[in-house]
Design a protein around this motif. Structure first.
Motif, short mmCIF file in Angstrom:
data_model
loop_
_atom_site.label_atom_id
_atom_site.label_comp_id
_atom_site.label_asym_id
_atom_site.label_seq_id
_atom_site.Cartn_x
_atom_site.Cartn_y
_atom_site.Cartn_z
N GLN A 100 28.08 -30.59 -21.76
CA GLN A 100 28.22 -31.24 -23.30
C GLN A 100 27.17 -30.21 -24.00
O GLN A 100 27.50 -29.99 -25.52
N GLN A 101 26.38 -30.20 -23.58
CA GLN A 101 25.45 -29.26 -24.56
C GLN A 101 25.35 -28.08 -24.81
O GLN A 101 25.80 -27.42 -25.79
N ASN B 191 28.62 -28.40 -27.56
CA ASN B 191 27.41 -28.16 -28.76
C ASN B 191 26.84 -27.16 -29.43
O ASN B 191 27.07 -26.89 -30.32
N GLN C 39 30.14 -25.00 -30.39
CA GLN C 39 30.13 -25.36 -31.52
C GLN C 39 29.43 -25.09 -32.85
O GLN C 39 29.51 -24.81 -34.01
N ALA C 40 28.29 -24.74 -32.66
CA ALA C 40 27.19 -24.33 -33.97
C ALA C 40 27.41 -23.00 -33.57
O ALA C 40 27.50 -22.44 -34.95
#
Length: 221
Positions: A83-84, A87, A90-91
């Motif tokens: 998940q990290q 994320n 996505q960033a």
């Protein structure tokens, strides 16, 4: 010397891409541990199937439960790392999009300044005047062409319909004249054919190739 007094150079800060790669490596390492625990659980499960109820079976069962707890812990850690990583990706994508947007805005600003600079040199009044002058020149050129193509010594009141009727009548007269051909011209006469052979004359020639006159008989005195 750097060990004694330290170095003034600082290590570069990790980028977002570096952090994503590091997280993915940790995910792979945790995944390896989960697979090992799965293999161990499979071995304990096979042992439990073959064992009878008793203290030995309970001991193996406790080991299997402990391994299962470890597996659940590593799976949770793996999911958290994934998940990290997601994320951060996505960033990173958002950052790239913003960078592209800023580049587009900068390009538009430069184009806007350039267009304003160029439009300062454009005079709309001069363009309108130029268009009017071009239109006048085209009209004058058309008038000159019409003047040069004008016919001379022709009355102005001649109607085209009258000319077409006269042309049709002229065609009829020509056809009538072609039909009125004298009979003596229509039939070809059978004239006697000239002889193609030269006439043979019994004429004597002298040494110069001239004909010798025939001697006439002497009249009796």
């Amino acid at each position: 010397m750097n060990r004694l007094f330290g170095s003034t150079k600082r290590a570069p800060k990790p980028t977002l891409n570096d952090a994503i790669l590091s997280t993915d490596e940790r995910v792979d390492a945790v995944e390896v541990k989960v697979k090992k625990l799965d293999a161990e659980l499979t071995r304990y499960r096979d042992q439990l199937k073959k064992m009878r109820e008793g203290p030995a079976k309970k001991t193996v069962q406790q080991k299997a439960i402990r391994v299962l707890k470890q597996k659940k812990l590593y799976e949770a850690q793996r999911d958290n790392l994934q998940q990290q990583s997601f994320n951060m990706e996505q960033a990173q994508m958002t950052t790239e999009n913003l960078r592209n947007v800023m580049a587009t805005v900068d390009a538009m600003q430069v184009a806007n300044k350039e267009m304003k600079k160029q439009y300062k040199n454009v005079n709309l009044d001069k363009i309108d005047q130029l268009q009017d002058e071009m239109e006048d020149l085209m009209e004058q050129a058309n008038e000159v062409q019409e003047t040069l193509g004008r016919s001379y010594n022709l009355p102005d009141d001649i109607d085209e319909a009258d000319l077409e009727a006269e042309l049709d009548a002229l065609g009829d007269e020509l056809e009538f004249e072609d039909e009125e051909v004298p009979s003596y011209l229509q039939d070809t006469l059978d004239l006697p054919k000239a002889s193609e052979q030269e006439p043979k004359l019994d004429v004597k020639l002298d040494e110069f190739g001239l004909p010798i006159a025939a001697e006439s008989p002497m009249k009796a005195q």
